[in-house]
Design a protein around this motif. Structure first.
Motif, PDB file in Angstrom:
ATOM      1  N   HIS A 175       1.212  -0.764  -0.003  1.00 28.77           N
ATOM      2  CA  HIS A 175       0.201  -0.023   0.000  1.00 28.77           C
ATOM      3  C   HIS A 175       0.984   0.939  -0.511  1.00 28.77           C
ATOM      4  N   ARG A 176       2.081   1.253  -0.320  1.00 27.03           N
ATOM      5  CA  ARG A 176       3.148   2.379  -0.114  1.00 27.03           C
ATOM      6  C   ARG A 176       3.512   2.898   0.974  1.00 27.03           C
ATOM      7  N   ARG A 177       3.556   2.143   2.021  1.00 27.66           N
ATOM      8  CA  ARG A 177       3.556   2.002   2.592  1.00 27.66           C
ATOM      9  C   ARG A 177       5.404   1.154   3.283  1.00 27.66           C
ATOM     10  N   PRO A 178       6.315   1.441   3.607  1.00 25.29           N
ATOM     11  CA  PRO A 178       7.061   0.611   3.839  1.00 25.29           C
ATOM     12  C   PRO A 178       6.461  -0.790   5.157  1.00 25.29           C
ATOM     13  N   ALA A 179       7.036  -1.899   4.733  1.00 25.86           N
ATOM     14  CA  ALA A 179       6.387  -3.232   5.516  1.00 25.86           C
ATOM     15  C   ALA A 179       7.227  -3.648   5.732  1.00 25.86           C
ATOM     16  N   GLN A 180       7.829  -4.909   5.310  1.00 23.73           N
ATOM     17  CA  GLN A 180       8.996  -5.437   5.697  1.00 23.73           C
ATOM     18  C   GLN A 180      10.409  -6.038   4.874  1.00 23.73           C
ATOM     19  N   PRO A 181      11.462  -5.935   5.397  1.00 22.52           N
ATOM     20  CA  PRO A 181      12.609  -6.344   4.697  1.00 22.52           C
ATOM     21  C   PRO A 181      12.287  -7.505   3.389  1.00 22.52           C
ATOM     22  N   THR A 182      13.101  -7.698   2.265  1.00 23.04           N
ATOM     23  CA  THR A 182      13.436  -8.589   1.449  1.00 23.04           C
ATOM     24  C   THR A 182      14.804  -8.279   0.270  1.00 23.04           C
ATOM     25  N   THR A 183      14.627  -8.923  -0.723  1.00 26.50           N
ATOM     26  CA  THR A 183      15.874  -8.458  -1.100  1.00 26.50           C
ATOM     27  C   THR A 183      15.060  -8.200  -2.573  1.00 26.50           C
ATOM     28  N   ILE A 184      16.027  -7.492  -3.248  1.00 25.08           N
ATOM     29  CA  ILE A 184      15.476  -7.485  -4.773  1.00 25.08           C
ATOM     30  C   ILE A 184      15.826  -9.133  -5.317  1.00 25.08           C
ATOM     31  N   GLY A 185      16.446  -9.859  -5.213  1.00 24.16           N
ATOM     32  CA  GLY A 185      16.297 -11.386  -5.416  1.00 24.16           C
ATOM     33  C   GLY A 185      15.043 -11.452  -5.395  1.00 24.16           C
ATOM     34  N   HIS A 186      14.076 -11.955  -3.870  1.00 20.99           N
ATOM     35  CA  HIS A 186      12.728 -12.373  -3.699  1.00 20.99           C
ATOM     36  C   HIS A 186      11.704 -11.141  -4.713  1.00 20.99           C
ATOM     37  N   ALA A 187      12.343  -9.799  -4.184  1.00 19.34           N
ATOM     38  CA  ALA A 187      10.688  -9.358  -5.846  1.00 19.34           C
ATOM     39  C   ALA A 187      10.794 -10.134  -7.048  1.00 19.34           C
ATOM     40  N   LEU A 188      11.954 -10.072  -7.457  1.00 23.02           N
ATOM     41  CA  LEU A 188      12.484 -10.610  -9.206  1.00 23.02           C
ATOM     42  C   LEU A 188      12.264 -12.217  -9.029  1.00 23.02           C
ATOM     43  N   ALA A 189      12.293 -12.696  -8.065  1.00 29.04           N
ATOM     44  CA  ALA A 189      11.385 -14.120  -8.835  1.00 29.04           C
ATOM     45  C   ALA A 189      10.663 -13.990  -8.414  1.00 29.04           C
ATOM     46  N   GLY A 190      10.114 -13.188  -7.275  1.00 30.63           N
ATOM     47  CA  GLY A 190       8.200 -13.653  -7.776  1.00 30.63           C
ATOM     48  C   GLY A 190       7.741 -12.742  -8.876  1.00 30.63           C
ATOM     49  N   TYR A 191       8.296 -11.759  -9.291  1.00 25.39           N
ATOM     50  CA  TYR A 191       7.780 -11.137 -10.689  1.00 25.39           C
ATOM     51  C   TYR A 191       8.078 -12.502 -12.072  1.00 25.39           C
ATOM     52  N   ALA A 192       9.334 -13.181 -11.977  1.00 28.37           N
ATOM     53  CA  ALA A 192       9.372 -14.421 -12.651  1.00 28.37           C
ATOM     54  C   ALA A 192       8.279 -15.160 -12.699  1.00 28.37           C
ATOM     55  N   GLU A 193       7.758 -16.121 -11.124  1.00 28.16           N
ATOM     56  CA  GLU A 193       6.814 -16.751 -11.339  1.00 28.16           C
ATOM     57  C   GLU A 193       5.027 -16.477 -11.992  1.00 28.16           C
ATOM     58  N   ALA A 194       5.105 -15.245 -12.092  1.00 28.46           N
ATOM     59  CA  ALA A 194       4.241 -14.406 -12.840  1.00 28.46           C
ATOM     60  C   ALA A 194       4.179 -15.221 -14.473  1.00 28.46           C
ATOM     61  N   LEU A 195       5.946 -14.595 -14.764  1.00 31.84           N
ATOM     62  CA  LEU A 195       5.975 -14.906 -15.679  1.00 31.84           C
ATOM     63  C   LEU A 195       5.435 -15.824 -15.779  1.00 31.84           C
ATOM     64  N   ALA A 196       5.865 -17.300 -15.827  1.00 30.01           N
ATOM     65  CA  ALA A 196       5.460 -18.373 -16.080  1.00 30.01           C
ATOM     66  C   ALA A 196       4.503 -18.770 -15.650  1.00 30.01           C
ATOM     67  N   GLY A 197       3.615 -18.613 -15.324  1.00 31.01           N
ATOM     68  CA  GLY A 197       2.105 -18.401 -15.560  1.00 31.01           C
ATOM     69  C   GLY A 197       1.333 -18.120 -16.580  1.00 31.01           C
ATOM     70  N   GLU A 198       1.949 -17.231 -17.153  1.00 31.13           N
ATOM     71  CA  GLU A 198       1.881 -16.637 -18.429  1.00 31.13           C
ATOM     72  C   GLU A 198       2.557 -17.137 -19.590  1.00 31.13           C
ATOM     73  N   ALA A 199       3.773 -17.662 -19.577  1.00 34.15           N
ATOM     74  CA  ALA A 199       4.338 -18.475 -20.344  1.00 34.15           C
ATOM     75  C   ALA A 199       4.008 -19.887 -21.349  1.00 34.15           C
ATOM     76  N   VAL A 200       2.969 -20.051 -19.667  1.00 37.83           N
ATOM     77  CA  VAL A 200       2.482 -21.968 -19.914  1.00 37.83           C
ATOM     78  C   VAL A 200       0.668 -21.201 -20.398  1.00 37.83           C
ATOM     79  N   ALA A 201       0.901 -20.205 -20.229  1.00 41.16           N
ATOM     80  CA  ALA A 201      -0.876 -20.030 -21.134  1.00 41.16           C
ATOM     81  C   ALA A 201      -0.828 -19.532 -22.622  1.00 41.16           C
TER      82      ALA A 201
END
Length: 508
Positions: free
Chosen positions: A152-178
């Motif tokens: 919600h555009r507010r600081p929430a919890q620590p994460t990593t650049i890798g975690h965020a990008l891997a999350g997008y990659a998972e979305a891409l995986a679903g789109e690739a299958v589609a």
């Protein structure tokens, strides 16, 4: 058709439609016609000599790389241009053509639309897979770069650049299958359905499908020419994929503004008056491209919904331009996004002090207490009191004991030490064992799992390409044989734009 001057309908619809469509449709119609004539010949519906003449004419048209003629009103559309030019290539009047035997403009249009969309989506999926590889590489590389995650555009919890990008990659995986599923759905042939009710002639639609690389036939001939669900799926899948990518683009805008990552120079534009300024406007373009693709999908849905359940231009021909542009835009979107992700590097990720000051570690602090038997809501309340008293960097053992009074009395030193450590050490997230979480080992395991998923889609795409390549070779060979041409020479001539039929025509 009329001769010049053009009628109002010709000037304002037929000509602009022809101008846009002919470059797409004509080559596909020629190819579909080659397969159709081969089938008619094999079925004994067209004498061998007439079929050979047609196939020589079609080979000449396929080899001819001169620009399409201007629309002059002597033909209605690309369909009739094909007949006109084929008759000329064969040296016969159009009345002697057999190419439209057991075929309608309806099923020919439906067939070439599927052929074109299939080929375009093969390219789109290839680009998605390339972007996925780039994203996964970056996720693996930056699995230990800690940042502040937002909700919600507010600081929430620590994460990593890798975690965020891997999350997008998972979305891409679903789109690739589609996309792979959609290509398979598109790759069924409507040819042989004619207007919609088929024919009494003994045709072999499966043979045409085989020669054009289709994986099978549409089950019902009415659906084959009236159906548009596959067209809707193309537009909506592109819109979905770009909407998700646009969300990442907006997040990347923040990362660049906060100097968490570098700004790739190849994807920027300069300021007109500020020489030091480089603007990563490509990210803005990606968001705009997603909006345009959503508009294309809405246009397709609106047209299809306005059409009758029958062959209707609203639901078929009139939506092609929207789909072709959508596919082109989607291909460019992923080329830009993948290129951008390939170049970003960490620049000045938030420091531990900045992450702590944002309050992003407070949930981890509450979790630390729960590991020592404190109920979560009580732990949450203790941390709430601490936050109201000062930033986590100011918390002390005595302060924690005071905050716990009446809520979690009797905290031992170990519990307090764990709470304070969790509150001031955001990098602890790198050691988190949860398999889907931001721990460095977890993220790299996620990357490995997703690579396997993408490899599976790549295998499916390779199978489609192999089917199409084998079909092309088979059609080239049988068309050349039936035309009385040397297959290798004919194919080489087609590719060079100088086939043997051109010489034969010059001799006539």
């Amino acid at each position: 058709m009329s001769t010049p001057p053009l009628t109002t309908y010709q000037r304002h619809h037929l000509r602009p439609t022809y101008d846009h469509h002919v470059g797409y449709l004509f080559p596909a119609m020629v190819r579909a016609s080659q397969a159709h004539v081969v089938m008619l010949t094999e079925q004994g519906l067209v004498p061998a000599d007439r079929a050979a003449r047609l196939l020589r004419g079609l080979a000449e048209l396929r080899a001819d790389d001169t620009p399409a003629p201007e629309f002059d009103g002597t033909f209605e559309d690309t369909y009739y241009l094909l007949e006109k030019r084929l008759a000329e290539a064969c040296g016969i009047p159009a009345s002697e053509l057999d190419v439209q035997m057991a075929r309608s403009r309806n099923d020919l249009d439906a067939g070439v639309f599927r052929m074109l969309l299939r080929d375009q989506l093969v390219g789109v999926l290839d680009r998605v897979l390339a972007t996925a590889t780039t994203t996964l590489d970056a996720a693996h590389r930056y699995a230990d770069v800690v940042i502040t995650g937002y909700t919600h555009r507010r600081p929430a919890q620590p994460t990593t650049i890798g975690h965020a990008l891997a999350g997008y990659a998972e979305a891409l995986a679903g789109e690739a299958v589609a996309y792979a599923d959609l290509i398979e759905a598109l790759n069924t042939s409507p040819l042989g359905s004619c207007a919609f009710a088929g024919t009494d002639l003994d045709i072999a639609p499966a043979r045409v499908a085989e020669l054009l690389g289709f994986g099978g036939l549409v089950t019902n001939s009415y659906e084959a020419v009236a159906g548009a669900d596959h067209l809707v799926r193309v537009g909506t899948l592109n819109a979905q994929a770009l909407a998700t990518g646009a969300r990442l683009a907006r997040t990347l805008m923040d990362w660049l503004s906060w100097r968490w990552v570098t700004t790739p120079g190849d994807f920027t534009q300069g300021s007109s008056i500020m020489p030091q300024k480089r603007n990563p406007v490509v990210l803005e373009h990606l968001v705009s491209m997603a909006g345009a693709t959503a508009a294309d999908a809405a246009s397709v849905l609106n047209n299809v919904g306005a059409a009758w359940w029958e062959d209707s231009n609203n639901a078929t021909t009139d939506v092609q331009v929207r789909l072709w542009e959508s596919n082109d835009r989607t291909d460019r979107f992923f080329a830009l996004l993948g290129g951008f992700l390939a170049e970003i590097e960490p620049l000045e990720p938030p420091s531990a002090e900045e992450i702590v000051a944002s309050g992003a570690t407070t949930t981890a602090a509450a979790d630390a207490l729960t590991r020592h038997g404190v109920p979560f809501r009580a732990a949450h309340s203790v941390v709430g009191r601490l936050v109201r008293g000062g930033a986590p960097g100011t918390w002390t053992v005595d302060g924690v004991r005071a905050a716990a009074e009446g809520i979690a009395d009797g905290l031992d030193d170990a519990a307090i030490d764990d709470l304070i450590a969790a509150a001031v050490r955001p990098a602890q997230v790198l050691d988190r064992a949860q398999v889907d979480g931001p721990g460095r080992d977890a993220v790299r395991a996620q990357v490995a799992t997703l690579r396997v998923a993408f490899d599976g889609v790549a295998g499916r795409l390779d199978a489609v390409r192999d089917r199409l390549a084998r079909a092309d070779e088979a059609l080239d060979a049988v068309a050349a044989e039936r035309a009385g041409l040397d297959a290798a020479a004919a194919v080489a001539a087609e590719r060079a734009g100088l086939d043997a039929v051109a010489a034969e025509r010059a001799a006539r």
